[in-house]
Design a protein around this motif. Structure first.
Motif, short mmCIF file in Angstrom:
data_model
loop_
_atom_site.label_atom_id
_atom_site.label_comp_id
_atom_site.label_asym_id
_atom_site.label_seq_id
_atom_site.Cartn_x
_atom_site.Cartn_y
_atom_site.Cartn_z
N ALA A 1 8.55 10.95 53.73
CA ALA A 1 7.63 11.24 54.84
C ALA A 1 8.25 12.25 55.81
O ALA A 1 7.53 13.01 56.46
N GLY A 2 9.56 12.24 55.88
CA GLY A 2 10.24 13.13 56.82
C GLY A 2 10.04 14.59 56.53
O GLY A 2 9.99 15.42 57.44
N GLY A 3 9.89 14.93 55.25
CA GLY A 3 9.69 16.34 54.90
C GLY A 3 8.44 16.91 55.55
O GLY A 3 8.47 17.97 56.18
N GLY A 4 7.31 16.20 55.41
CA GLY A 4 6.07 16.67 55.99
C GLY A 4 6.08 16.66 57.51
O GLY A 4 5.58 17.59 58.16
N MET A 5 6.70 15.63 58.08
CA MET A 5 6.73 15.52 59.54
C MET A 5 7.67 16.55 60.16
O MET A 5 7.36 17.16 61.19
N MET A 6 8.82 16.78 59.52
CA MET A 6 9.73 17.81 60.02
C MET A 6 9.12 19.20 59.85
O MET A 6 9.29 20.09 60.69
N GLY A 7 8.38 19.39 58.75
CA GLY A 7 7.72 20.67 58.53
C GLY A 7 6.68 20.96 59.60
O GLY A 7 6.48 22.12 59.97
N GLN A 8 6.02 19.90 60.08
CA GLN A 8 5.05 20.08 61.15
C GLN A 8 5.72 20.38 62.48
O GLN A 8 5.26 21.21 63.26
N ALA A 9 6.86 19.72 62.72
CA ALA A 9 7.58 19.93 63.98
C ALA A 9 8.29 21.28 64.01
O ALA A 9 8.41 21.90 65.07
N PHE A 10 8.77 21.71 62.85
CA PHE A 10 9.51 22.98 62.76
C PHE A 10 8.89 23.84 61.65
O PHE A 10 9.43 23.89 60.54
N PRO A 11 7.78 24.49 61.92
CA PRO A 11 7.05 25.25 60.89
C PRO A 11 7.94 26.27 60.18
O PRO A 11 8.75 26.96 60.80
N GLY A 12 7.78 26.32 58.88
CA GLY A 12 8.49 27.31 58.09
C GLY A 12 9.90 26.93 57.69
O GLY A 12 10.58 27.69 56.99
N THR A 13 10.36 25.76 58.11
CA THR A 13 11.74 25.38 57.80
C THR A 13 11.88 24.60 56.51
O THR A 13 12.94 24.60 55.89
N GLN B 1 9.48 -4.08 50.95
CA GLN B 1 9.24 -2.66 50.68
C GLN B 1 8.27 -2.08 51.71
O GLN B 1 8.48 -0.97 52.23
N LEU B 2 7.22 -2.82 52.01
CA LEU B 2 6.25 -2.37 53.01
C LEU B 2 6.89 -2.30 54.39
O LEU B 2 6.64 -1.36 55.16
N ILE B 3 7.75 -3.28 54.70
CA ILE B 3 8.43 -3.27 56.00
C ILE B 3 9.38 -2.09 56.10
O ILE B 3 9.43 -1.38 57.11
N GLY B 4 10.16 -1.84 55.04
CA GLY B 4 11.10 -0.72 55.04
C GLY B 4 10.39 0.61 55.23
O GLY B 4 10.84 1.47 55.99
N ALA B 5 9.25 0.77 54.54
CA ALA B 5 8.47 2.00 54.68
C ALA B 5 7.92 2.17 56.09
O ALA B 5 7.92 3.27 56.65
N THR B 6 7.47 1.07 56.67
CA THR B 6 6.92 1.12 58.02
C THR B 6 7.99 1.45 59.05
O THR B 6 7.78 2.26 59.96
N LEU B 7 9.16 0.85 58.90
CA LEU B 7 10.26 1.13 59.82
C LEU B 7 10.67 2.59 59.75
O LEU B 7 10.98 3.22 60.77
N ALA B 8 10.69 3.14 58.53
CA ALA B 8 11.05 4.56 58.38
C ALA B 8 10.03 5.45 59.08
O ALA B 8 10.40 6.40 59.80
N ALA B 9 8.74 5.16 58.88
CA ALA B 9 7.70 5.97 59.53
C ALA B 9 7.75 5.82 61.05
O ALA B 9 7.55 6.80 61.78
N LEU B 10 8.04 4.62 61.51
CA LEU B 10 8.15 4.39 62.95
C LEU B 10 9.32 5.17 63.54
O LEU B 10 9.21 5.80 64.60
N PHE B 11 10.45 5.15 62.82
CA PHE B 11 11.62 5.91 63.26
C PHE B 11 11.31 7.41 63.33
O PHE B 11 11.63 8.09 64.31
N LEU B 12 10.69 7.93 62.28
CA LEU B 12 10.37 9.35 62.24
C LEU B 12 9.42 9.75 63.37
O LEU B 12 9.61 10.78 64.03
N HIS B 13 8.41 8.91 63.59
CA HIS B 13 7.45 9.21 64.66
C HIS B 13 8.13 9.22 66.03
O HIS B 13 7.86 10.08 66.86
N ALA B 14 9.05 8.25 66.23
CA ALA B 14 9.74 8.16 67.52
C ALA B 14 10.67 9.34 67.75
O ALA B 14 10.78 9.86 68.87
N VAL B 15 11.34 9.80 66.70
CA VAL B 15 12.34 10.86 66.85
C VAL B 15 11.71 12.25 66.81
O VAL B 15 12.02 13.12 67.63
#
Length: 269
Positions: free
Chosen positions: A49-61, A116-130
């Motif tokens: 999920a981080g790839g898409g979210m980082m790509g949105q935050a930093f276009p072209g990277t 597995q669902l909890i781990g995925a949710t925590l990762a998305a929550l972390f990414l959204h917060a950061v």
């Protein structure tokens, strides 16, 4: 006298070591497996999920190729560092496939899926917060111009291939040990390179669930549950045609890790 004391000390240390190993293999230590699955899925979704979210935050990277190859590399690393503990399923479809094949006890499936669902949710929550962008940028949705049915078919076929690779590298004489991590990781990367434009190449209900939950957007989520599950069941059928029922001792060990492995079909290797 000194020798006797030394012998007693060594005997005591040996006893403690054996007791420790017995505790580790005790089925009551299921929490180790569950923590392993939670941690592994967290890292997988962190990258996927981080790839898409980082790509949105930093276009072209971050290119699409980099975004889809990264999860494959992460899965390879996770299998290598914790596969022996829980089997490194990281995916409800994989847990169910191993159970349908007879390599993984059904009673463990609900716990695996929940963490597995909890781990995925925590990762998305972390990414959204950061990163501070919507988690929807890290999720999977059918591409514009393509129907949910198109995405479903893509997810089913991609997961058929993924689970076939997983079951094949974990069965009897074809078990290739930790090198199986390369096969699984490479498949995820290759599937993403050609399949992601239509469906996102999730192949994993948990991977899509986490970002969807944090973004509160479950548009077409059924695609990312039904597609992987259908693909997983088809892969079990293909494995039966190719190798017969069950993955044998090797398949059970790969599916469950080294903690109190239960073998349903030991005669297969």
């Amino acid at each position: 006298m000194a020798q006797t004391v030394a012998d007693r000390t060594l005997s005591h240390l040996d006893h403690e070591l054996v007791a420790s190993l017995n505790d580790f293999h005790d089925p009551n230590q299921e929490w180790r497996r569950l923590f392993s699955e939670l941690l592994g899925t967290f890292f997988l979704v962190l990258v996927a999920a981080g790839g898409g979210m980082m790509g949105q935050a930093f276009p072209g990277t971050i290119s699409r190729a980099a975004a889809v190859v990264a999860p494959g590399l992460m899965v390879m690393a996770i299998i290598l560092f914790m596969g022996k503990v829980s089997g490194a399923h990281l995916n409800p479809a994989v847990s169910i496939a191993f159970s349908v094949r007879g390599d993984f006890p059904w009673r463990r499936v609900p716990g695996y899926i929940v963490v597995q669902l909890i781990g995925a949710t925590l990762a998305a929550l972390f990414l959204h917060a950061v990163i501070n962008v919507s988690a929807s940028y890290g999720s999977n949705y059918p591409a514009s111009g393509y129907s949910a049915s198109d995405a479903f078919l893509m997810e089913a076929v991609l997961t058929l291939g993924l689970v076939s690779v997983i079951l094949g590298t974990a069965s009897g004489a074809q078990n290739i040990g930790i090198i199986g991590a390369i096969g699984v990781g490479a498949y995820i990367a290759l599937a993403g390179l050609w399949g992601s434009p239509i469906s996102g190449a999730s192949m994993n209900p948990a991977r899509t669930f986490g970002p969807n939950l944090i973004a509160t957007d479950f548009t077409s989520y059924w695609v990312y549950v039904a597609g992987p599950l259908v693909g997983a069941v088809l892969a079990v059928g293909a494995a039966w045609v190719l190798r017969g029922a069950g993955g044998g001792r090797a398949g059970s060990g790969a599916a469950q890790g080294s903690l109190f492995t239960e073998v349903e079909h030991p005669e297969k290797g």
